[in-house]
Design a protein around this motif. Structure first.
Motif, PDB file in Angstrom:
ATOM      1  N   GLU A  50       0.825  -1.203   0.000  1.00  0.00           N
ATOM      2  CA  GLU A  50       0.000   0.000   0.000  1.00  0.00           C
ATOM      3  C   GLU A  50       0.862   1.257   0.000  1.00  0.00           C
ATOM      4  OE1 GLU A  50      -3.166   2.423  -0.292  1.00  0.00           O
ATOM      5  OE2 GLU A  50      -3.188   0.226  -0.455  1.00  0.00           O
ATOM      6  N   LEU A  51       1.944   1.240   0.778  1.00  0.00           N
ATOM      7  CA  LEU A  51       2.822   2.408   0.834  1.00  0.00           C
ATOM      8  C   LEU A  51       3.525   2.618  -0.501  1.00  0.00           C
ATOM      9  CD1 LEU A  51       4.014   4.703   2.478  1.00  0.00           C
ATOM     10  CD2 LEU A  51       5.766   3.117   3.340  1.00  0.00           C
ATOM     11  N   GLU A  52       3.966   1.552  -1.133  1.00  0.00           N
ATOM     12  CA  GLU A  52       4.614   1.677  -2.438  1.00  0.00           C
ATOM     13  C   GLU A  52       3.639   2.206  -3.488  1.00  0.00           C
ATOM     14  OE1 GLU A  52       8.017  -1.833  -2.094  1.00  0.00           O
ATOM     15  OE2 GLU A  52       5.998  -2.338  -2.808  1.00  0.00           O
ATOM     16  N   LEU A  53       2.393   1.780  -3.395  1.00  0.00           N
ATOM     17  CA  LEU A  53       1.388   2.266  -4.336  1.00  0.00           C
ATOM     18  C   LEU A  53       1.032   3.727  -4.067  1.00  0.00           C
ATOM     19  CD1 LEU A  53      -0.982  -0.840  -4.534  1.00  0.00           C
ATOM     20  CD2 LEU A  53       0.680  -0.066  -6.236  1.00  0.00           C
ATOM     21  N   GLN A  54       1.051   4.115  -2.808  1.00  0.00           N
ATOM     22  CA  GLN A  54       0.818   5.518  -2.477  1.00  0.00           C
ATOM     23  C   GLN A  54       1.922   6.393  -3.057  1.00  0.00           C
ATOM     24  OE1 GLN A  54       0.481   5.749   1.795  1.00  0.00           O
ATOM     25  NE2 GLN A  54      -1.459   4.625   1.856  1.00  0.00           N
ATOM     26  N   GLN A  55       3.149   5.903  -2.969  1.00  0.00           N
ATOM     27  CA  GLN A  55       4.269   6.655  -3.537  1.00  0.00           C
ATOM     28  C   GLN A  55       4.142   6.732  -5.060  1.00  0.00           C
ATOM     29  OE1 GLN A  55       8.295   5.016  -3.131  1.00  0.00           O
ATOM     30  NE2 GLN A  55       9.015   7.060  -2.644  1.00  0.00           N
ATOM     31  N   ALA A  56       3.691   5.642  -5.690  1.00  0.00           N
ATOM     32  CA  ALA A  56       3.493   5.649  -7.138  1.00  0.00           C
ATOM     33  C   ALA A  56       2.419   6.667  -7.533  1.00  0.00           C
ATOM     34  CB  ALA A  56       3.102   4.249  -7.608  1.00  0.00           C
ATOM     35  N   PHE A  57       1.314   6.679  -6.813  1.00  0.00           N
ATOM     36  CA  PHE A  57       0.248   7.650  -7.074  1.00  0.00           C
ATOM     37  C   PHE A  57       0.801   9.071  -6.948  1.00  0.00           C
ATOM     38  CE2 PHE A  57      -3.133  10.509  -5.906  1.00  0.00           C
ATOM     39  CZ  PHE A  57      -4.238  10.091  -6.643  1.00  0.00           C
ATOM     40  N   PHE A  58       1.562   9.294  -5.883  1.00  0.00           N
ATOM     41  CA  PHE A  58       2.123  10.623  -5.651  1.00  0.00           C
ATOM     42  C   PHE A  58       3.052  11.021  -6.790  1.00  0.00           C
ATOM     43  CE2 PHE A  58       5.402  13.489  -4.151  1.00  0.00           C
ATOM     44  CZ  PHE A  58       4.658  14.507  -3.559  1.00  0.00           C
ATOM     45  N   GLN A  59       3.878  10.098  -7.259  1.00  0.00           N
ATOM     46  CA  GLN A  59       4.800  10.431  -8.341  1.00  0.00           C
ATOM     47  C   GLN A  59       4.044  10.813  -9.608  1.00  0.00           C
ATOM     48  OE1 GLN A  59       7.536   7.353  -9.615  1.00  0.00           O
ATOM     49  NE2 GLN A  59       8.874   8.824 -10.630  1.00  0.00           N
ATOM     50  N   GLY A  60       2.976  10.072  -9.913  1.00  0.00           N
ATOM     51  CA  GLY A  60       2.186  10.425 -11.084  1.00  0.00           C
ATOM     52  C   GLY A  60       1.600  11.821 -10.967  1.00  0.00           C
ATOM     53  N   HIS A  61       1.064  12.133  -9.793  1.00  0.00           N
ATOM     54  CA  HIS A  61       0.478  13.453  -9.552  1.00  0.00           C
ATOM     55  C   HIS A  61       1.559  14.542  -9.645  1.00  0.00           C
ATOM     56  CE1 HIS A  61      -2.484  16.223  -7.711  1.00  0.00           C
ATOM     57  NE2 HIS A  61      -1.412  16.771  -7.162  1.00  0.00           N
ATOM     58  N   TYR A  62       2.704  14.282  -9.059  1.00  0.00           N
ATOM     59  CA  TYR A  62       3.792  15.253  -9.010  1.00  0.00           C
ATOM     60  C   TYR A  62       4.329  15.562 -10.412  1.00  0.00           C
ATOM     61  CZ  TYR A  62       8.237  17.292  -7.385  1.00  0.00           C
ATOM     62  OH  TYR A  62       9.301  18.125  -7.139  1.00  0.00           O
ATOM     63  N   LEU A  63       4.633  14.521 -11.176  1.00  0.00           N
ATOM     64  CA  LEU A  63       5.161  14.712 -12.530  1.00  0.00           C
ATOM     65  C   LEU A  63       4.142  15.395 -13.422  1.00  0.00           C
ATOM     66  CD1 LEU A  63       5.346  13.422 -15.641  1.00  0.00           C
ATOM     67  CD2 LEU A  63       7.460  14.216 -14.564  1.00  0.00           C
ATOM     68  N   ALA A  64       2.883  15.004 -13.293  1.00  0.00           N
ATOM     69  CA  ALA A  64       1.841  15.612 -14.123  1.00  0.00           C
ATOM     70  C   ALA A  64       1.693  17.098 -13.825  1.00  0.00           C
ATOM     71  CB  ALA A  64       0.515  14.890 -13.894  1.00  0.00           C
ATOM     72  N   GLY A  65       1.779  17.452 -12.549  1.00  0.00           N
ATOM     73  CA  GLY A  65       1.674  18.855 -12.175  1.00  0.00           C
ATOM     74  C   GLY A  65       2.805  19.695 -12.753  1.00  0.00           C
ATOM     75  N   ILE A  66       4.006  19.168 -12.717  1.00  0.00           N
ATOM     76  CA  ILE A  66       5.163  19.883 -13.272  1.00  0.00           C
ATOM     77  C   ILE A  66       5.044  19.990 -14.786  1.00  0.00           C
ATOM     78  CG2 ILE A  66       7.657  19.692 -13.677  1.00  0.00           C
ATOM     79  CD1 ILE A  66       7.888  18.613 -10.819  1.00  0.00           C
ATOM     80  N   THR A  67       4.625  18.903 -15.428  1.00  0.00           N
ATOM     81  CA  THR A  67       4.460  18.914 -16.882  1.00  0.00           C
ATOM     82  C   THR A  67       3.437  19.961 -17.303  1.00  0.00           C
ATOM     83  OG1 THR A  67       4.970  16.542 -16.974  1.00  0.00           O
ATOM     84  CG2 THR A  67       3.886  17.506 -18.893  1.00  0.00           C
ATOM     85  N   LYS A  68       2.348  20.044 -16.563  1.00  0.00           N
ATOM     86  CA  LYS A  68       1.309  21.023 -16.875  1.00  0.00           C
ATOM     87  C   LYS A  68       1.837  22.450 -16.738  1.00  0.00           C
ATOM     88  CE  LYS A  68      -3.321  22.519 -15.448  1.00  0.00           C
ATOM     89  NZ  LYS A  68      -4.435  22.307 -14.488  1.00  0.00           N
ATOM     90  N   LYS A  69       2.593  22.708 -15.693  1.00  0.00           N
ATOM     91  CA  LYS A  69       3.155  24.048 -15.493  1.00  0.00           C
ATOM     92  C   LYS A  69       4.094  24.430 -16.633  1.00  0.00           C
ATOM     93  CE  LYS A  69       2.956  24.073 -10.434  1.00  0.00           C
ATOM     94  NZ  LYS A  69       3.752  24.059  -9.176  1.00  0.00           N
ATOM     95  N   ILE A  70       4.920  23.484 -17.065  1.00  0.00           N
ATOM     96  CA  ILE A  70       5.866  23.763 -18.154  1.00  0.00           C
ATOM     97  C   ILE A  70       5.117  24.045 -19.448  1.00  0.00           C
ATOM     98  CG2 ILE A  70       7.629  22.730 -19.639  1.00  0.00           C
ATOM     99  CD1 ILE A  70       8.729  21.326 -17.163  1.00  0.00           C
ATOM    100  N   LYS A  71       4.100  23.242 -19.735  1.00  0.00           N
ATOM    101  CA  LYS A  71       3.344  23.451 -20.975  1.00  0.00           C
ATOM    102  C   LYS A  71       2.621  24.790 -20.953  1.00  0.00           C
ATOM    103  CE  LYS A  71       0.036  21.413 -24.159  1.00  0.00           C
ATOM    104  NZ  LYS A  71      -0.788  20.244 -24.531  1.00  0.00           N
ATOM    105  N   GLU A  72       2.028  25.134 -19.824  1.00  0.00           N
ATOM    106  CA  GLU A  72       1.322  26.415 -19.735  1.00  0.00           C
ATOM    107  C   GLU A  72       2.296  27.579 -19.876  1.00  0.00           C
ATOM    108  OE1 GLU A  72      -0.753  26.207 -16.040  1.00  0.00           O
ATOM    109  OE2 GLU A  72      -2.481  25.139 -16.897  1.00  0.00           O
TER     110      GLU A  72
END
Length: 214
Positions: free
Chosen positions: A181-203
């Motif tokens: 569960e903890l490893e999956l939580q970290q995976a979820f967080f990484q997806g959210h984190y990378l997506a947020g940065i990608t969105k900021k760069i594109k904008e």
């Protein structure tokens, strides 16, 4: 508002990386305005070998990607199991087929993260990440590590947990262990984190190219 496209591209022989990839997709999709899609890289082993190692069938609901399709994404998360401290040959073969994209630097400036699976503690939880960064560097992609943004989950010592400041990870053990569960939580967080940065760069790029910007 233009959609930000994040591709989660992975190779998984026994399903551990595939499980992580789905959770990463959930995390990336939780960012408003981001379209996160899952892709597999092609298998290079024969059916006979896969049968001998008792590898399960590949996920039938996830398409295989060609190198040319990488140009369509704004950001990436690449996932693979470790083989002697480096990414599995199947994923390396995929990167080896991107030479024409390297020649024109079509992927330069695009953010990218990595995630992985190893058998045990000495299987390359950090070495696999370090050796994978070379692929991103040659393409001019922007490596986005987790750092310690996952908070207290990064400092867990009372249970076995894969991953590091380079990205999310899991242990496969003899194959019977599944991501916790903890490893999956970290995976979820990484997806959210990378997506947020990608969105900021594109904008930011869109605003800087706007005729209204002086």
């Amino acid at each position: 508002m233009a959609t930000t496209k994040v591709y989660i591209i992975y190779y998984s022989m026994f399903g551990h990386v595939g499980t992580m990839a789905r959770e990463i997709q959930r995390g990336a999709s939780s960012v408003n305005g981001v379209e996160a899609s899952l892709w597999q890289v092609p298998e290079t082993l024969s059916e006979r070998i896969l049968e001998k190692v008792k590898a399960p069938a590949k996920a039938g609901d996830i398409p295989f990607i060609s190198p040319e399709q990488l140009q369509d994404a704004d950001g990436f998360l690449f996932g693979f199991p470790s083989r002697f401290g480096v990414m599995a040959a199947q994923f390396k073969a995929f990167f080896d087929a991107t030479g024409h994209l390297w020649e024109t630097q079509k992927l330069a400036g695009k953010p990218a993260g990595i995630f992985w699976s190893t058998g045990f503690h000495g299987g390359g939880q950090e070495l696999t990440a370090l050796t994978a960064i070379t692929q991103l560097a040659h393409h001019g992609m922007l490596f986005v590590p987790l750092g310690y943004t996952f908070g207290k989950g990064m400092f867990e010592i009372n249970e076995v947990k894969g991953g590091s400041c380079y990205g999310a990870g899991t242990y496969a053990g003899d194959g019977s262990r599944k991501p916790t569960e903890l490893e999956l939580q970290q995976a979820f967080f990484q997806g959210h984190y990378l997506a947020g940065i990608t969105k900021k760069i594109k904008e930011s790029e869109r605003h800087s190219n706007s005729p209204a910007v002086q």
